[in-house]
Design an enzyme around this catalytic site. Structure first.
Site, PDB file in Angstrom:
ATOM      1  N   GLY A  73       0.835  -1.185   0.000  1.00 44.35           N
ATOM      2  CA  GLY A  73       0.000   0.000   0.000  1.00 44.35           C
ATOM      3  C   GLY A  73       0.875   1.242   0.000  1.00 44.35           C
ATOM      4  N   GLY A 122       0.687  -4.819   1.017  1.00 48.08           N
ATOM      5  CA  GLY A 122      -0.626  -4.777   0.376  1.00 48.08           C
ATOM      6  C   GLY A 122      -0.696  -5.577  -0.905  1.00 48.08           C
TER       7      GLY A 122
END
Length: 382
Positions: A73, A122
């Site tokens: 992320g 992520g």
């Protein structure tokens, strides 16, 4: 007949290709190693929900442009938004990301992720939870959050805790990098295919006209092969990993590794010890507890708990290490974070406990997991 569609706005951060009954989603931020922005997460959520209800879609393929599948992320953007605004801005990012992770973990249709490059944080969340994970010789997996002042999130406490023995504790605490052969050996990947054969594999998958996972698996099987582990692979050290990382506390784990090091010079043990000593002490302690709790929890329970933990991290209730880690590793890049508390013995059980409580804020709520008609257990996928 193949056709391509670009995402609506957001600088085409997710590219969509339609091939008969197959939809291919390509993460398209190669300069950022396809780090997930909030816009990408929103787009992926939208597409996964739409494809699940579309009878014309039998298979979803995910891959990344450039040398990464997805490096995680975009936590630097999260830290920036929280610093300039309110902690809830970051909480909203993790909320949507974790909902996406849950939808992928319980998806009624088959997802094939092609892991031909970096897969971190992520990036693992949008791939490892899916049914089939195809690693190549270029795959480079890691959960490096403890070095950043965070912890393995995105449901990692679920899949890490289900790896053989205590390999998940090792990977989650040390941030160790695993290649494609190691991913296959421990179960993070379901198949290994050399990158030179990926075009042929994708062409074969584009011809899929049924949703049966067994039939899709058979197609991938035609291109997959054994992947021998390198001589220095950590996976050859499972006995040592189990002896050390099965200990109750981080202090005991580190002590056990140091005792192993006394027996003789060993590059792997020295590297592992160094990784643990450089990581955030707070992150190490909450990560170990998270993985241990994950062993006894379902994927939705893990995500709800991890969301609580993320909110406490963003609120800086106990430690500011996440923001210091972002500064040292991603912004200033001096690679010299000043952790506070700075030593393991300074992080008390009471401090760790706080990360697992509900957030004391009238406007805060636990992650609201959506009702799923068919919640497929990830246990059957690993």
């Amino acid at each position: 007949m193949a056709s391509s569609k670009q995402s609506n706005g957001f600088d085409d951060q997710v590219l969509i290709e339609e091939n008969s009954y197959v939809r291919t989603l390509s993460l398209n931020r190669p300069r950022q190693l396809n780090a997930l922005s909030s816009q990408m997460i929103d787009q992926l959520l939208k597409m996964f929900i739409a494809y699940e209800e579309d009878s014309d879609v039998k298979l979803v393929i995910m891959k990344g442009k450039g040398r990464a599948f997805c490096a995680g992320g975009d936590v630097a953007a999260v830290a920036h938004n929280v610093t300039d605004g309110h902690w809830s801005y970051g909480a909203n990012f993790f909320w949507n990301e974790f909902i996406l992770n849950y939808i992928i973990a319980t998806y009624r249709k088959t997802q094939v992720s092609i892991l031909n490059g970096i897969v971190m944080g992520g990036g693992a969340g949008v791939s490892i939870h899916g049914r089939f994970r195809v690693a190549t010789e270029n795959a480079d997996f890691a959960m490096p959050e403890t070095a950043l002042g965070l912890f393995p999130d995105i449901g990692a406490s679920y899949f890490l805790s289900r790896l053989p023995g205590f390999f998940g504790e090792y990977a989650g605490l040390s941030g160790a990098r695993l290649d494609g052969a190691e991913m296959l050996a421990c179960g993070l990947a379901t198949h290994f295919v050399f990158s030179s054969r990926l075009p042929a594999l994708e062409e074969a998958l584009h011809k899929v006209d049924i949703a049966d996972p067994a039939a899709i698996c058979a197609v991938i099987d035609e291109f997959s092969q054994r992947a021998p582990l390198k001589e220095k692979s950590a996976y050859h050290r499972l006995d040592t990993i189990d002896r050390c990382f099965s200990k109750k506390t981080v202090e005991e784990i580190l002590s056990a590794l140091e005792q192993e090091a006394v027996k003789g010079a060993d590059e792997w043990i020295a590297t592992t010890i160094q990784s643990l000593k450089k990581a955030s002490p707070t992150s190490l302690k909450i990560s170990l507890r998270s993985i241990r709790e994950g062993r006894l929890q379902s994927i939705d329970q893990c995500l709800i708990r991890e969301y609580r933990m993320c909110c406490h991290v963003l609120r800086r209730d106990v430690s500011k290490d996440f923001f210091e880690g972002c500064r040292a590793l991603l912004l200033d890049k001096d690679k010299n974070p000043k952790w506070e508390p700075s030593k393991l013995e300074m992080v008390s059980d009471e401090m760790v406990d706080k990360y697992f409580y509900k957030v004391d804020d009238e406007e805060w709520q636990d992650l609201n997991i959506p009702f799923r008609r068919t919640a497929i257990s990830l246990r059957s996928k690993l």
